[in-house]
Design an enzyme around this catalytic site. Sequence first.
Site, PDB file in Angstrom:
ATOM      1  CG  ASN A   1       7.452  37.937  46.197  1.00 21.73           C
ATOM      2  OD1 ASN A   1       8.317  37.865  45.318  1.00 21.73           O
ATOM      3  ND2 ASN A   1       6.371  37.174  46.220  1.00 21.73           N
TER       4      ASN A   1
ATOM      5  NE  ARG B   1      -6.810  75.804 -20.473  1.00 22.72           N
ATOM      6  CZ  ARG B   1      -5.560  76.115 -20.150  1.00 22.72           C
ATOM      7  NH1 ARG B   1      -4.955  75.519 -19.152  1.00 22.72           N
ATOM      8  NH2 ARG B   1      -4.920  77.025 -20.834  1.00 22.72           N
TER       9      ARG B   1
ATOM     10  NE  ARG C   1      -7.094  46.867  42.214  1.00 24.41           N
ATOM     11  CZ  ARG C   1      -5.893  46.918  42.789  1.00 24.41           C
ATOM     12  NH1 ARG C   1      -5.428  48.057  43.266  1.00 24.41           N
ATOM     13  NH2 ARG C   1      -5.153  45.828  42.860  1.00 24.41           N
TER      14      ARG C   1
HETATM   15  C1  UD1 Z   1       1.703  38.282  44.559  1.00 17.93           C
HETATM   16  C2  UD1 Z   1       2.627  37.611  45.570  1.00 17.93           C
HETATM   17  C3  UD1 Z   1       3.166  38.656  46.538  1.00 17.93           C
HETATM   18  C4  UD1 Z   1       3.895  39.725  45.757  1.00 17.93           C
HETATM   19  C5  UD1 Z   1       2.983  40.298  44.660  1.00 17.93           C
HETATM   20  C6  UD1 Z   1       3.769  41.202  43.759  1.00 17.93           C
HETATM   21  C7  UD1 Z   1       1.737  35.382  45.915  1.00 17.93           C
HETATM   22  C8  UD1 Z   1       0.953  34.498  46.806  1.00 17.93           C
HETATM   23  N1  UD1 Z   1       1.866  36.620  46.318  1.00 17.93           N
HETATM   24  O1  UD1 Z   1       0.620  38.793  45.283  1.00 17.93           O
HETATM   25  O2  UD1 Z   1       4.051  38.077  47.457  1.00 17.93           O
HETATM   26  O3  UD1 Z   1       4.321  40.748  46.630  1.00 17.93           O
HETATM   27  O4  UD1 Z   1       2.447  39.260  43.845  1.00 17.93           O
HETATM   28  O5  UD1 Z   1       2.920  41.801  42.834  1.00 17.93           O
HETATM   29  O6  UD1 Z   1       2.238  34.927  44.913  1.00 17.93           O
HETATM   30  N2  UD1 Z   1      -2.447  35.085  38.725  1.00 17.93           N
HETATM   31  C9  UD1 Z   1      -2.852  34.021  37.956  1.00 17.93           C
HETATM   32  N3  UD1 Z   1      -3.596  33.044  38.524  1.00 17.93           N
HETATM   33  C10 UD1 Z   1      -3.965  33.071  39.820  1.00 17.93           C
HETATM   34  C11 UD1 Z   1      -3.546  34.166  40.601  1.00 17.93           C
HETATM   35  C12 UD1 Z   1      -2.787  35.152  40.024  1.00 17.93           C
HETATM   36  O7  UD1 Z   1      -2.534  33.933  36.774  1.00 17.93           O
HETATM   37  O8  UD1 Z   1      -4.666  32.150  40.251  1.00 17.93           O
HETATM   38  C13 UD1 Z   1      -1.642  36.144  38.103  1.00 17.93           C
HETATM   39  C14 UD1 Z   1      -2.410  37.448  38.071  1.00 17.93           C
HETATM   40  O9  UD1 Z   1      -3.068  37.596  36.825  1.00 17.93           O
HETATM   41  C15 UD1 Z   1      -1.306  38.472  38.232  1.00 17.93           C
HETATM   42  C16 UD1 Z   1      -0.250  37.764  39.028  1.00 17.93           C
HETATM   43  O10 UD1 Z   1      -0.522  36.389  38.925  1.00 17.93           O
HETATM   44  O11 UD1 Z   1      -0.740  38.830  37.003  1.00 17.93           O
HETATM   45  C17 UD1 Z   1      -0.210  38.196  40.486  1.00 17.93           C
HETATM   46  O12 UD1 Z   1      -1.438  37.897  41.079  1.00 17.93           O
HETATM   47  P1  UD1 Z   1      -2.021  38.780  42.239  1.00 17.93           P
HETATM   48  O13 UD1 Z   1      -3.298  38.190  42.679  1.00 17.93           O
HETATM   49  O14 UD1 Z   1      -2.008  40.187  41.861  1.00 17.93           O
HETATM   50  O15 UD1 Z   1      -0.929  38.509  43.367  1.00 17.93           O
HETATM   51  P2  UD1 Z   1      -0.788  39.317  44.679  1.00 17.93           P
HETATM   52  O16 UD1 Z   1      -1.836  38.895  45.603  1.00 17.93           O
HETATM   53  O17 UD1 Z   1      -0.667  40.739  44.371  1.00 17.93           O
END
Ligand code: UD1
Length: 451
Positions: A165, A435, A14
């Site tokens: 969370n 000059r 995004r």
């Molecule tokens: C996650 C939490 C959710 C919380 C939210 C807060 C989980 C399952 N859910 O959700 O409970 O409310 O954060 O923002 O943890 N990332 C990685 N590798 C991955 C996946 C994610 O490095 O495989 C990193 C992303 O770059 C990001 C962060 O983890 O910085 C959060 O990932 P994102 O996919 O945004 O988590 P949410 O689904 O928002």
Amino acid sequence: MKSAIVLAAGKGTRMKSSINKVMHEVLGKPMIGHVISRLEKLNVDNIVVVVGHQSDQIETYLQQRVTYAMQQPQLGTGHAVMQAQELKNVGGQTLILYGDCPLVQIETMSKLFEVNNGKALTVLTAILEDPGQYGRIVRDELGNVVKIVEFKDCDEHQRKIKEINTGIYCVDNDLLFKHLDDISNDNVQNEYYITDLIEIFNHNGYDIQGLPVLDVNEVMGINDRIDLAKATAWLQNRINTEWMRNGVTFIDPKSTYIEEDVVIGEDTILYPNVYIQKGSVIGKSNTILPHTFIVSSIIGDFNTIDSSRITDSRIHDNVKIGPFAHLRNGTVVESKNRIGNFVEFKNSRIGFDSRCAHLTYIGDADIGSKVNLGCGVVTVNYDGKNKFKTIVKDGAFIGSNVNLIAPITIGKDAVVAAGTTANMDVEDGELAIGRARQENKVNYGFKYKNK
Ligand code: UD1
Ligand code: CA
């Protein structure tokens, strides 16, 4: 032993950008830089950054300040933490944070370490009027945290929960690595959720708690440029408010941009559109007028700086600068100077109580004290291949529109007449005049006008 795992492998679609999401800047520093600087200030022993998408950008920026764990492909937050295997067996407590959540303050991080001491896991929560798509904190009748349910996995009732969370946790390191592999991907998204750890810990009877964050803005995650602007505004306000508490006047705090590692002394007044960046240190009782940029510089006390740009330079006290001066590259301006409009100084020093009031370029020069540099003086410091030095000793008077062809030395109390192009040294007390001699022709002016 304090450790931290910073998750930063995600894609950040995004942002609509070729730049890694966590490398976008909030007040002059990439988001991940804010997180890492704070962990460093807290003296965290081990920092592991989990990288994936565009990892090269993060590694180029953070270099050896942290160690890296590669997550490829990205199978969820639990899977991301699993990549930090090098922290297995280090013991102590481990903080888990996100690289795209740059506003979490040191106080909050240190509180998490503190309250989790002797406990298994502390999750940082937030209570939101509009809890959106965040994971929900499920508590029992006694208020104990039972589990975290992702929005997509929530039932009707759980979706109404306002405590969410933040994704930030402090976990006992041994227990974390003991149970990481118990996490499965049996959920709507087929991802490994780090949040499952709560339920797993509960099944094992470990001590878990939820710590609500005091200011929910701190845990704002950045997903797009709108969030980025909001985060910048929040941090700007926090920094400026802190300086106001410490005796700095802001005419309009919303249009004044002070980076985090800057220091400003009491009774300094900052006008709108002033930017102070990259660890600059500003002393007491300065007046910094609009449109001034100060970058990596040290400014003393009682100076007035108007509409100017000062980079990698040092200004002592009681100096007036600008409007429209440009001081750069190791320039030193000693006290009681006047550096006026359209003056550029590069890699030069100007001694106590000198003047350089208008339209001048001074490069690679050492100018003494009580020197007057007239309007339009130019140090001719570059022959197209090499740079050469100009020395002007104490008390010298350099007239207007003088070219000083370097290398050249102008002696103590010497005078260089206006319009001179000087390419020879001038000894102490000498007058140099170089000059073309003027000739006046009677009535030629009238003839010209009547033609
Ligand atoms: C996650 C939490 C959710 C919380 C939210 C807060 C989980 C399952 N859910 O959700 O409970 O409310 O954060 O923002 O943890 N990332 C990685 N590798 C991955 C996946 C994610 O490095 O495989 C990193 C992303 O770059 C990001 C962060 O983890 O910085 C959060 O990932 P994102 O996919 O945004 O988590 P949410 O689904 O928002
Ligand atoms: Ca998110």
